[in-house]
Design a protein around this motif. Sequence first.
Motif: not given
Length: 392
Positions: A10-16, A42-44, A99-104, A108-110
Amino acid sequence: MSYDYDVVVVGARVAGASTAMLLARQGHRVVMVERAAVPSDTVSTHAITRSGVVQLSRWGLLDEVLDAGTPAVREVTLGFGDQRIDFEVRSEFGVDHFVAPRRYLLDGVLAEAAQDAGAELRDGTIFKSLLRNDSGRVDGVVVKGDGGPTPIRARFVVGADGHHSRVAGQADSFVYRSHEPLNAVNYAYFDGIDHRGFWFQFTPEVNTGLVPTNDDQCLVFAGRPTRQKGAFSRDPDGEFMALIRRGGTDLADIVAAGHRASRFHGTSGLSGFLRQPYGPGWALVGDAGYTEDPISAHGISDALRDAELCARAIDTALGDPSLEDAAFGWYHEMRDRVSVDVYEAAADLARYEWDPDTASRRMRTISEATRAECELLTGLPRWDRVPVPLSA
């Protein structure tokens, strides 16, 4: 019991997405459900220091992040009051930059890597509730997408749904260490900032700095205690620049030479906590299980680390259910072993009850903990169907 998947995340951002990717690479049937579109912003504050870069490199994804235009950061400025400490990022644990990539981009890469490994993605899908079997063990979720509520049965559910995790709430995960919101942070993206490295500035009652990111832009941030009532909503540019100037005229001159290219983002304060990260049929990763104050600049690195620790535990339990308790106990122990010092140091910094010397000591604590993380991660055995070590 017939299961639709081995694992639902549940959740498909960095951790998920990282957890799903690693499990799918091990041959497990995985589905990610995500409320937002993937990828999206997202806010980051984006900064990924050594342990997070080590993970991206170990997983074969670092070059993709760099090839997308993310700058390799090889210089860091730490400011403590009027003192400035400039250093180059040394080569260690196989990496020589941050590094400091934008979250989108990063999300997206992950998520794409997870799908390439065989995981399914259902974005625009809302998690509604956990499913349990007759013994009370979690064995799936109910979600809602374009149609009505849909059950998904799985041997494990991973909550990667953030600070206000509904999975954690429904699983009755308990918080055993916490602090109230301490640090209000705002940031914006600027064009024309002539500074190539990270700058983290600690001045009594204010934390400011620079984080170079994609599109030749720089994230400029300013934090102050939540107890300090500002007029940010009435005069955002004025208060923001006042905070930057309090951080130092040298920093303020660099920011003043640039141009704000986005609206302001941020938070009025986040509580910090460590939650019990697992139970029968469920586990938590990322901010769902552990949130520290963003003043540490360590949150993304935490998520990348814990994704692997949790995925290894799930892989072991799927391979041999008799090892489930030992495997998840290992995950919990390893997570806390390398987290608690950072959590406490970040909370101390976020209270703004320090002088420059104390802030410097807190940052050294975070640096030492990061080294311990790197030693843990690079010391893990090759993961070709090899169970996790159950002691370390």
